[in-house]
Structures are given as structure tokens and as C-alpha cells.
Design an enzyme around this catalytic site. Structure first.
Site, PDB file in Angstrom:
ATOM      1  N   GLU A 144      -1.384   3.281  -6.680  1.00 48.45           N
ATOM      2  CA  GLU A 144      -2.159   4.234  -5.874  1.00 48.45           C
ATOM      3  C   GLU A 144      -1.729   5.666  -6.212  1.00 48.45           C
ATOM      4  OE1 GLU A 144      -4.181   3.925  -1.544  1.00 48.45           O
ATOM      5  OE2 GLU A 144      -1.999   3.981  -1.470  1.00 48.45           O
TER       6      GLU A 144
ATOM      7  N   HIS B 118       7.830 -20.494 -12.923  1.00 50.65           N
ATOM      8  CA  HIS B 118       6.968 -21.681 -12.931  1.00 50.65           C
ATOM      9  C   HIS B 118       5.500 -21.282 -12.872  1.00 50.65           C
ATOM     10  CE1 HIS B 118      10.473 -24.267 -12.321  1.00 50.65           C
ATOM     11  NE2 HIS B 118      10.919 -23.275 -11.585  1.00 50.65           N
TER      12      HIS B 118
ATOM     13  N   LYS C 260     -15.125   2.673   1.216  1.00 53.04           N
ATOM     14  CA  LYS C 260     -15.179   2.591   2.682  1.00 53.04           C
ATOM     15  C   LYS C 260     -16.540   3.052   3.183  1.00 53.04           C
ATOM     16  CE  LYS C 260     -10.358   4.097   3.127  1.00 53.04           C
ATOM     17  NZ  LYS C 260      -9.515   5.176   3.656  1.00 53.04           N
TER      18      LYS C 260
END
Lengths: 423, 544
Positions: free
Chosen positions: B357, B388, B507
């Protein structure tokens, strides 16, 4: 007989005083904490009504001696009554006794350690070459009536592992046996277990009736009526069935936590844990009732507390519900006025620097201009107060009765707002 | 002139060409004592850069680049409250949040450090009240559970600290439990509410602007739950069950949080740098105020190191410069964060936000599109678990990846031996993986004969960061180290690390699409979005 008592617990003081009263020559090894103090400065003595006078009398008559110069002294009987967390010190004392005493002695263990502790003490004595008889007598004293319970017990449990010890112990307790209804003899381990089991049972009964009372509040029924109904059933009985604002006191709480720990250590979940937790919550119930009445805003209110000791007859405020209620009220910015016939000095020393708490020697002075009166401890003088005086001096006639001591109907007729426990 | 036109940049490009064919294995052969040369220590941290594809000359050229970019001046500007966030015209003073009271920070003639300490004191009073069980719910019962509602910086910072320090023992909190919810869809909240008792639950609404849709959606659901479970008027619930942590008092008050339950911070604290402020309330509730102060101290120590140490020995500067080397001169655009300690499971998420960010930008201070790479893709996981999962790609994939291995040296000091052994096992794996990634199977006898699918080429660079124990102080230092690394990168790249315009437009579009999910309407959208909306409307239960 010469008896040596060890410890500075209430039990140690009461035991020493009572054994001296019936003619024994008693030496008390109380330990460093209290040795240099005057009797009046020792809280467990001061808080127990009548005890100080009794000890004074026995000292004056020359049968009671406080001795801390030596760790132990020679005596036919050694009576150990230390705190439950003092096991290491007791073991040390036992080692010293074993090395000092050459003749056959009787050791009475009245400490509440773990199950099997008395047998361990006997083993220790034997290891050190001392041929001692060891008995365990569960400590059943209740604060507030300790002298009376020691002098005139109705029931004694004797934990004993051989017969010779039994006759010695019986002889020692004979002067206190006039009103004895039951002498139960069992192994030391069973006796230790019984002590724990009884304490736990009482706590569970109290916890349960408190829980029922809280529920009764929600159903708008009177717990006192329900309690009478339950008590009439012979399987249940009336004792230990009064709801209230939580149980307190030092010993009861200590044994309970020990018992709960025993369950924990043996890997089983115990209902005691919940009972103990819920009891702490119950101790604040009077605060919560006040909080709910004032819709969560107590800022600037003035509240009177009647009764601070954890029960009538004692000045001790150890683990007392009053302390929890006071702390909660102070945190919300409330001015707290406290009255207690015996325990005010303890409240004073605890809240010495708090300007929002005032102690009153007169119960009516404490309620002037108050927004609520909370009855926490049921001292007899609170049972029938001058209601008109209350109405005249309180700012708001709100009574929160933590012991269901007042007649609800009467209070309402007088014009009080009355809040009890479960009614 | 943009940085990629500078002489220092060109020198580095030339140097990279020369080093192109040098494998890490060769570098270790050339210089067997690389560790002595390339390990750096401060405040209990050890940073090993010897498994990076660098030589002494690389570092000399990189520090020359830092000098040319006037890094020292920028650092002072950051600490002194200069406008380092140009697009929003404000300073970024997270370092002031950990400054001791006797060290004033004067901005525009005002010592802002005083306000910081006042707000910490207010937070302490709240923490004390909650810890002493004297913060009461609607029926007078004490608060037992605290739920932090926040997203982004208002969630990740406190969350990582609470997770990392969950085993710090504090005496006086009476078993208080701290929870976190963030996701807009209510997933975390809905399952959490089932296990909570409304009477003893307190919510912290953490939002700098107090307009964050995700947070307010969760806060409204929480309030509805409280009101319906308690049958209590909303005013009473607002008064006793919500704390707001915000920079916007009017909005928090309008929502219903009384002013005495508000903790305030300032515009000059960026969300992803805010855990040091009152946003850290959940941390203080979990590890105590003393623990929180220790975290601030750890960060402050790192601040002083960053500010005072020559670049050649400066951990945040070196970490940043080496990453610039990897990104811009070795063309590595993926970065794995690999803590070898389960308590740091969320550290990769935290650094994803902090780094991506901050430095995921393509425009420089002059407002021009830049032609060089900036922040790489960052991801990660608990190292031993990731072995893994995605380590296959690290060892035998086609993407070059730089890695940060992070581990405490000591753990479980007062615990059972078996757990101590487990930590040793984890450390052994940490060292084994960085060794294998660097050197490949050249270190294993006879593996050169193995078929290709069993070969390890190595040459993946990594840094290893070790510290003594994962204490509040160490965590404070660790996070501050990465914050400063990010800042140094931004100075080199000439970008603003303190804004985040890239998260705004989405947004707005979401707000405009919302009505389209309730009833069919003509929205001016592309055919894909329109098609998806239609499909959802058709299949949605209880609509239409």
C-alpha cells in the site's frame, strides 16, 4: 497437661485460649509475624468478639504463655494450626519436634493441607526417630462464633491411624465434650477428605440458592417462599439455604480453592470452579441492582453501605462482598458512606486515601442525603431500623437489601423503593 | 531528472551486468568469510545479507545512490514533521508516537509529543478500568470480551501484535479476551457473536475517518445484536458497549459513541503506521500498558538507530537498498516473507499492507509515470508450513524470488523440553531452506548426477533476520525496521509512501452498484458487470 500450640491463625489462638481455660499449661509459638504485637493489634483476635478478653484472662492466670524465643518447646502434646499455605514451615517444625522430644508425644494436626498430609507428618516424625502419635482434627471453627464452637462442639471428627492415639486425643478433648452429640472416628485421610467435601458441599448449596434467587428475580417470584418450600423437604432441610450477596471469609475461600485445585490436579472438571467464579460475580449483585435502578449512570450519586464485615460477629472484611460493592461504586464516581459496628477500622485502613469514602460511627448519619442504602451484612442492629428516620434523611428512599432482612411489603407501604435478592 | 537517469543508478546497472553470471555459490567460493562481512547487528537484531547476490562494491554503489537521493535529509524531514505526504500535504509522524515525553517534537510551533502522551494516558485509564473489571456493561456486569472492529491499519497492526505476543503473561487483566473482526461480509463477526455474552462484551470501533464502510457495517450489526439480546435502549448500549478510536470526533459522536468513550488520534498518523497510537488499544488490553510501552521503546530504539547510524551499518537502510538492488537491477519482482515462528503467522499480511500500500505506486513526486519497477508482489506464511506449500516454486519454479527469513533465537524458556526441541527443529529448517535456496544442490555430494527433476539450481537470494526472543520490545523494533525500510525505498524511487489513492475509486463504484443488487435497474456499466448483476438478482433468495 503441657500443650504447645503452633500458629497465628484464628484456630491457633482459639485453641490455645480454650485449652488453657480448662487447666492446661499452654505455650503458643505464634511465629515472627505477630510475636511483638499487642493482642489488640492482631487482626484475627481483634476481629473475633470475646477472644481478646479470653486470652488476657488466661495469660493473667498464668496458664497461657506467648513464646517465640525457641522454635518449639517440650510438651506432651503439640498442636499445629498454621495457614493452609504454610506446609513447608510445618514440616520443618515437625523435624525440630522430632529431634527434641524423646518420649512418646501426641501431635494434633489441625492444618488443612492436602489429603494424606497427616500421614506424611507421621512418617516424617518416624524418620527422625520420634515415636509420636498423630491425629487430625478438622478445623471447623467459624469466624464470629469460634470460641463457642471450640468450647461446646456438637460434633467432632477425629482422624486417627492407631488406637493408642485415640485414648490420648479423647482425654484431651474430654472437657469440651459435654454437649457433644457425635464423635466420629475415621482414618486421617478420610477425615481430611471429609473436611474438604463438607466445605465444597456448603459452597455448592449457597451457590445454588443464589442462582435460584437471581432466576426468581426474572420470574417475579419470592425466593423466600420457594426456600421455605424446599427446606420443608427433609431431604434438603433449611440450613445454608439463605440467598445473599455471596459468601466470603478467608478460610472458607482458601479451602474451596484448594479443593477445586485438587479436582484440577486429578484431571477432573469440578462444579466447584463454577461455584467459586459465580460467587465472585454474586458479590457484586448489590452494585448491579443499584446500577440497573439508576440506568447505568451512578456519577455523582451518594450511597450508604450498612455492614462491611463478611458476616456478623466478626470485624474481618477479608473477601467480603462489601469490598467488591465499594470498589465498584467508587469506580463509577459514587460517594460511599459506610457504617459497620465492628469493621470500620478495617475499611478505614483499606481506603485511607480515598476521599470519596467516609466511615460513620452512627448508622443514621451514614444515610443522610443518600440516593440508596445497601444492606450488605445482617448485623442485628440493622434488622428493625427507624423507617421514618430513613425516609426523612435519605434523598431517594431506595433500599437494596442484600440479606432479605426487611419485610418487603412493609417497606413498600412505608414508601420505600425496595429491592431484595430474588424477591 | 528521475533516479534512473542518475549516475549512481547507471553505475549500479553496469555493476549488475558484470555480476550477471556470478551465482551465489560462486560468491561464497570467492569469499568464504562472507558472513563476517555482511552481517549487521543492532538492538538485539542480527541481519545477515551474505546470502544476497551482492559484493562489497554493490553496497558501496547502493549507498552512493542513497546519498545521491539525499536520503539523510529525507530521514530528518520525516522525523521533524516535514511534508513527506505531498498529495495530502501532511507530515507522517508515526515516529513521534514512540518518542519519550522528554524529547519534544515541534511542528508549526507546537510540541505535538505532549498531545501524544496525553492520549496514551487517556488510553491507560481505559485499560485500567477494563482490566480491573470496572468497565460495566448495560446490566452492571464487568466486561470480559473486547472485540476490535476495524480494517486495514486499524486491524492488521493490533492483530499481528496481539497474535505475536499472546503468550506474554500479565497479572491483572482478569482473563480478559481480545478478538478482532474486519471483513465487510460479517464472516468473522457472525461466528464470534455466537460465543459471546452481550452483557460483558465491549466493542472498539477503530476507524480514522469513521466513515469506513466495512467497519461501520460490522459496528451496526454488533449494535443490533446488543440491543436485541439485552432488550435495552440503544442509548444505554452506546454508552457502555462502544469505544471509538478515531480522528473524526463529530462522526463518531453522530454514530452514537459518547465523547468520553472516544480515543483520538491525528491526521498525520497513517493507517498502516497507526498501531503505535491509540489504535493500539487492543494491544494494551492484551499485553498490558507496560507491554505496550515496551513495544514503543523497541520501535524508538530502532528509530534512533535509523536516524543516527551511517548507511553502511544501518539495518533499515541496508534492507531497503538490497531490495532495490534485487528489484531494479536483478529483475526480481516477488518477495516472500517467511517467519519461522507460528506467532508471526500474520506478519506477511501486515507487511503486504505496509509495503504494497505504501510503495505500490507508478507516479513520482513530480506527478510523472515512472519507468522503473517499485514494490514487488509480497506474500508469505509461517516458513515451516509454507515448505509444504509454495516452497516448491522457490526451489524449482521459473520465477526468481527474494526471501526474508525471520526467527527468534530463544523460545519456550520456561516450558517443557519437548517444545524447546520443536523450536530448534524449526530453526534448523529455517537455516536449511535459506542455504538450499542460495546454494542449490552444489552443497550435496553426488547430486549432480541426479535427473533434472531432482536438481536444485539455487541462486535465490535471501536475508535472515534473527533476534533473541519475541518480546514486545523486539516486535516494536521489528515493525519499525520494516517501516523505515519502506520509507528508504520510497526515497530511492521518488514516490510518496504515505497516500493510497489506488484504494479509493473501488469504494465509490461499490456504492453506486449496491442498489443494483436489490432491484433490477439500468446501471451505466459494462456488459460483464451488468450480466453478473442480472445473474445475482435472478438467483438471490428473497428478492424480486
Amino acid at each position: 497437661m503441657r500443650v504447645c500450640v503452633y500458629g497465628s491463625t484464628l484456630t491457633a489462638w482459639v485453641t490455645a485460649a480454650c485449652l488453657a481455660k480448662v487447666g492446661n499449661e499452654v505455650v503458643l509459638h505464634e511465629g515472627q509475624d505477630t510475636y511483638n504485637k499487642e493482642l489488640t493489634d492482631i487482626p484475627v483476635i481483634r476481629d473475633e468478639l470475646g477472644l481478646e478478653t479470653e486470652i488476657f484472662q488466661q495469660i493473667n492466670e498464668g496458664r497461657f504463655e506467648r513464646d517465640n524465643n525457641a522454635e518449639v518447646c517440650e510438651a506432651a502434646i503439640h498442636w499445629v494450626a498454621l495457614e493452609a499455605n504454610d506446609q513447608a514451615r510445618v514440616e520443618h517444625l515437625i523435624d525440630v519436634i522430632a529431634r527434641t522430644e524423646k518420649s512418646t508425644i501426641l501431635v494434633v494436626n489441625q492444618c488443612n493441607f492436602e489429603v494424606g498430609a497427616t500421614a506424611k507428618l507421621k512418617h516424617r516424625l518416624a524418620e527422625n526417630g520420634c515415636d509420636a502419635m498423630v491425629v487430625y482434627i478438622p478445623d471447623n471453627l467459624e469466624q464470629g462464633k469460634a470460641l463457642q464452637l471450640f468450647l461446646r462442639p456438637k460434633r467432632i471428627i477425629l482422624g486417627i491411624d492407631n488406637d493408642k492415639a485415640l485414648s490420648r486425643a479423647k482425654a484431651l478433648l474430654r472437657p469440651f465434650s459435654q454437649q457433644l452429640e457425635q464423635l466420629q472416628i475415621m482414618g486421617t485421610k478420610e477425615a481430611e477428605f471429609t473436611k474438604f467435601a463438607t466445605t465444597g458441599m456448603l459452597a455448592i448449596r449457597l451457590g445454588y440458592i443464589n442462582e435460584l434467587a437471581n432466576l426468581a428475580d426474572k420470574f417475579d417470584v419470592d425466593i423466600d417462599v420457594i426456600k421455605d418450600g424446599m427446606g420443608a423437604d427433609h431431604r434438603i432441610g433449611n440450613h445454608y439455604l439463605s440467598p445473599g450477596c455471596g459468601f466470603g471469609g478467608q478460610n472458607f475461600q482458601t479451602y474451596l480453592s484448594m479443593l477445586s485445585d485438587i479436582f484440577d490436579n486429578k484431571g477432573s472438571q469440578s462444579i466447584l470452579k463454577t461455584v467459586i467464579e459465580e460467587n465472585e460475580i454474586q458479590k457484586e449483585i448489590l452494585f448491579r441492582k443499584c446500577w440497573e435502578h439508576y440506568k447505568g449512570d451512578l456519577t455523582g450519586k451518594r450511597v450508604a453501605i450498612w455492614g462491611a464485615s463478611f458476616k456478623p460477629g466478626t470485624a474481618s472484611i477479608e473477601n467480603a462482598p462489601s469490598v467488591k460493592v465499594i470498589e465498584a461504586l467508587l469506580s463509577q464516581g459514587v460517594q460511599v458512606n459506610v457504617h459497620d459496628p465492628e469493621g470500620l477500622h478495617n475499611i478505614r485502613s483499606k481506603y485511607e486515601k480515598n476521599q470519596h469514602l467516609k466511615c460513620y460511627g452512627n448508622m443514621y448519619d451514614a444515610i443522610i442525603n443518600c440516593d440508596a442504602l445497601i444492606l450488605v451484612t445482617e448485623w442485628p442492629q440493622y434488622m428493625s431500623p427507624d423507617y421514618n428516620k430513613l425516609l426523612g434523611t435519605m434523598k431517594t428512599p431506595l433500599i437494596i437489601d442484600g440479606r432479605n432482612a426487611f419485610d418487603k411489603q412493609l417497606m413498600i407501604e412505608f414508601g420505600f423503593t425496595y429491592i431484595g435478592i430474588g424477591r | 531528472m528521475s533516479v534512473d537517469q542518475s549516475s549512481a543508478w547507471r553505475d549500479l546497472a553496469g555493476h549488475a551486468k558484470k555480476l550477471k553470471d556470478k551465482q551465489l555459490a560462486d560468491l561464497f567460493d570467492d569469499e568464504p568469510t562472507r558472513f563476517q562481512r555482511f552481517n549487521y547487528q543492532t538492538n538485539g537484531f542480527l541481519l545477515d545479507l551474505s546470502k544476497q547476490r551482492i559484493t562489497g562494491e554493490t553496497l558501496t554503489l547502493l549507498t552512493a545512490l542513497a546519498e545521491e537521493q539525499q536520503l539523510r535529509k529525507s530521514i530528518e524531514k520525516l522525523f521533524n514533521g516535514g511534508i513527506v505526504n505531498q498529495s495530502e500535504q501532511r507530515p507522517a509522524l508515526h515516529t513521534t508516537l514512540r518518542q519519550p515525553l522528554d524529547k519534544p517534537v515541534v511542528v508549526d510551533g507546537k510540541n505535538i509529543s505532549e498531545g501524544v502522551h496525553e492520549s496514551l494516558l487517556r488510553m491507560k485509564l481505559m485499560v485500567d478500568k477494563i482490566h480491573s473489571s470496572q468497565w460495566r456493561g448495560y446490566n452492571g456486569r464487568p466486561i470480559k470480551d473486547v472485540v476490535n472492529i476495524g480494517v486495514g491499519g486499524s486491524n492488521l497492526g493490533p492483530l499481528i501484535a496481539c497474535e505475536a505476543l499472546f503468550d506474554q503473561e500479565i497479572q491483572d487483566s482478569h482473563g480478559l479476551r481480545v478478538h478482532f473482526v474486519s471483513s465487510m461480509d460479517g464472516s468473522e463477526l457472525s461466528s464470534l457473536l455466537e460465543s459471546l455474552d452481550a452483557a460483558s462484551t465491549l466493542f472498539i470501533i477503530s476507524s480514522k475517518s469513521f466513515t469506513t464502510a466495512d467497519t461501520l457495517a460490522n459496528a451496526n450489526t454488533a449494535r443490533e445484536w446488543l440491543v436485541s439480546s439485552s432488550h435495552t435502549p440503544v442509548t444505554l448500549i452506546n454508552k457502555h458497549h462502544f469505544i471509538a478510536v478515531t480522528a473524526n470526533t463529530p462522526k463518531a459522536t453522530a454514530w452514537g459513541v459518547p465523547e468520553k468513550n472516544q480515543l483520538l488520534f491525528w491526521e498525520w498518523v497513517g493507517g498502516r503506521f497507526s498501531l503505535w497510537s491509540v489504535i493500539g488499544l487492543p494491544i494494551a488490553l492484551q499485553i498490558g500498558m507496560d507491554g505496550f510501552q515496551a513495544m514503543l521503546e523497541g520501535a524508538y530504539d530502532m528509530d534512533m538507530h535509523f536516524r543516527q547510524t551511517p548507511f553502511e551499518k544501518n539495518l533499515p537502510v541496508l534492507l531497503a537498498l538490497v531490495s532495490v538492488w534485487n528489484i531494479n537491477f536483478l529483475n526480481i519482482h516477488a518477495h516472500a516473507v517467511l517467519p519461522y515462528d507460528g506467532r508471526l503467522a500474520s506478519l506477511p499480511y501486515y507487511l503486504e499492507q505496509l509495503e504494497m500500500e505504501s510503495n505500490g505506486k507508478n507516479v513520482n513526486h513530480a506527478g510523472e509515470h515512472i519507468k522503473y519497477n517499485t514494490c514487488p508482489i509480497i506474500w508469505g506464511g509461517i516458513g515451516s508450513n509454507a515448505q509444504h506449500a509454495f516452497y516448491q516454486l522457490l526451489h524449482q519454479g521459473t520465477e526468481p524470488v527474494m526471501c526474508d527469513f525471520i526467527a527468534p533465537i530463544n523460545r519456550y524458556q520456561n516450558d517443557r523440553q519437548e517444545l524447546k526441541e520443536q523450536h530448534k527443529l524449526s530453526l534448523a529448517n529455517c537455516l536449511a531452506q535459506s542455504r538450499l535456496l542460495a546454494l542449490g544442490d552444489s552443497t550435496i555430494d553426488n547430486n549432480q548426477e541426479a535427473p533434472n527433476h531432482k536438481r536444485y539450481v539455487g541462486n535465490q537470494p535471501s536475508s535472515t533476520l534473527l533476534f533473541d526472543v519475541l518480546s514486545p520490545k523486539a516486535l516494536g523494533g521489528l515493525i519499525a525496521l520494516y517501516e523505515h525500510k519502506v520509507f528508504v525505498q520510497s526515497v530511492i524511487w521518488e514516490i510518496n509512501p504515505f497516500d493510497q489513492w489506488g484504494v479509493e475509486l473501488g469504494k465509490q463504484i461499490a456504492t453506486s452498484l449496491l442498489p443494483g443488487l436489490s432491484s433490477e435497474m439500468e446501471l451505466p456499466v459494462d456488459s460483464s458487470t451488468a450480466g453478473l448483476l442480472r445473474h445475482i438478482l435472478r438467483e438471490q433468495v428473497g428478492v424480486g
